[in-house]
Design an enzyme around this catalytic site. Structure first.
Site, PDB file in Angstrom:
ATOM      1  N   ARG A  89      -1.319  -0.051   0.077  1.00 63.49           N
ATOM      2  CA  ARG A  89      -2.363   0.988   0.061  1.00 63.49           C
ATOM      3  C   ARG A  89      -3.355   0.771   1.194  1.00 63.49           C
ATOM      4  NH1 ARG A  89      -5.561   0.244  -4.540  1.00 63.49           N
ATOM      5  NH2 ARG A  89      -4.431  -1.622  -5.173  1.00 63.49           N
ATOM      6  N   ASP A  99       1.285  -1.231  -9.124  1.00 57.06           N
ATOM      7  CA  ASP A  99       0.438  -0.159  -9.625  1.00 57.06           C
ATOM      8  C   ASP A  99       1.223   0.706 -10.619  1.00 57.06           C
ATOM      9  OD1 ASP A  99      -1.576  -1.025  -7.972  1.00 57.06           O
ATOM     10  OD2 ASP A  99      -1.131   0.421  -6.382  1.00 57.06           O
TER      11      ASP A  99
END
Length: 310
Positions: free
Chosen positions: A174, A38
């Site tokens: 996540r 990310d």
């Protein structure tokens, strides 16, 4: 230029950004990364150059290690701190104890059915899930089996938990944070993420793009390029006799008699009924040039090419 660079991806860059910048720094077009990070995440991003791009998929399949900070009490649409808050349950944090938090987190060690997040690069019907999510479209995702090899809880200072995660390919940290929060009944998100290891690539040796530029300016890029065969150091090395080099160049099957006399005893072919992956080898010519990975064929009692790197 052929080899693999251990890049430290800094915050704010996408993995694609890193590849694009390296094309300019190295003046090489054939460059690929080995697994998306990310933009806000940092850490190890192995980047393959030249014929090493053939190893990208193999490195993506390797296990990985991360250091993450979980924040309990909040749930977002992206499952991290950049997203829109969907639920705020911080008023329930007083019901948690450190012992309960540790118990739930450690329960994730082992096989784990994980539903990929909408904000991910996975594709459905040819479109990335993250692009669909930005259009306000949510699609059903099937749970995938991932494996958490180890979880080390570094610090618990509620609502924050710092933990190290050793996991299989395809694991979304996540989503792990979100799942932990849901199991605790208060929700959770990933506050920060650092990837500390991919296969043999460790964060301690990772280089920033600025550092790579300095090596380029000094003309010493070869000092930081890991040769392709370095990724497969766990496989025994075999060398072929000069008469068999043509077979090796063409990626043909190799007989045990094609190998150097000193290497023949290293090949232990399993019985045909044996299950599981065949033994794999790094194969070189007599001059020590690496050609590829071969595996033992139990049925034909020879070696067949798995991946060539010419």
């Amino acid at each position: 230029m052929n080899g693999i660079l251990n890049i430290y991806k800094e915050a704010g860059y996408t993995s694609f950004d890193v590849v694009a910048k390296l094309r300019g720094i190295l003046h090489e077009k054939k460059i690929g990364h080995t697994g998306t990070l990310d933009p806000d995440a940092t850490g190890v991003l192995p980047v393959c150059v030249g014929n090493a791009t053939k190893v990208c998929a193999l490195l993506t399949d390797k296990d990985k290690e991360y250091e993450a900070v979980l924040q309990l009490g909040l749930t977002t649409d992206t499952q991290d701190a950049t997203g829109k808050i969907l639920q705020d349950r911080r008023d329930l944090l007083d019901t948690l104890t450190e012992e309960r938090v540790r118990e739930v987190i450690m329960g994730f060690i082992g096989d784990y059915e994980q539903v990929p997040p909408m904000y991910s690069a996975l594709k459905v019907g040819g479109k990335k899930l993250c692009d669909l999510a930005r259009e306000g479209i949510e699609v059903e995702r099937k749970a995938r089996l991932v494996h958490i090899y180890d979880l080390d809880i570094v610090q618990v200072t509620l609502p924050f938990v710092t933990m190290r995660v050793h996991c299989s390919k395809g694991t979304y940290i996540r989503t792990l944070c979100d799942d932990i929060g849901e199991l605790l009944g208060v929700g959770g998100l990933m506050k920060s993420l650092v990837r500390t290891r991919v296969s043999c690539f460790d964060i301690a040796q990772a280089l920033t793009l600025a550092q790579v530029e300095k090596y380029r300016d000094l003309g010493t890029l070869n000092e930081i390029l890991l040769p392709v065969d370095g990724v497969f150091s766990e496989y025994p090395a075999l060398h072929v006799e000069e008469e068999a080099r043509k077979k090796l160049q063409n990626g043909n099957r190799l007989e045990i008699s094609d190998l150097s006399v000193s290497d023949r005893s290293a090949v232990q072919l399993p019985e045909p009924e044996t299950t599981g992956e065949a033994q794999r080898f790094r194969v070189y010519d007599t001059a020590g040039k690496f050609y590829g990975i071969y595996g033992g064929d139990a049925h034909r009692k020879d070696l067949k090419s798995i991946k060539m790197f010419l």
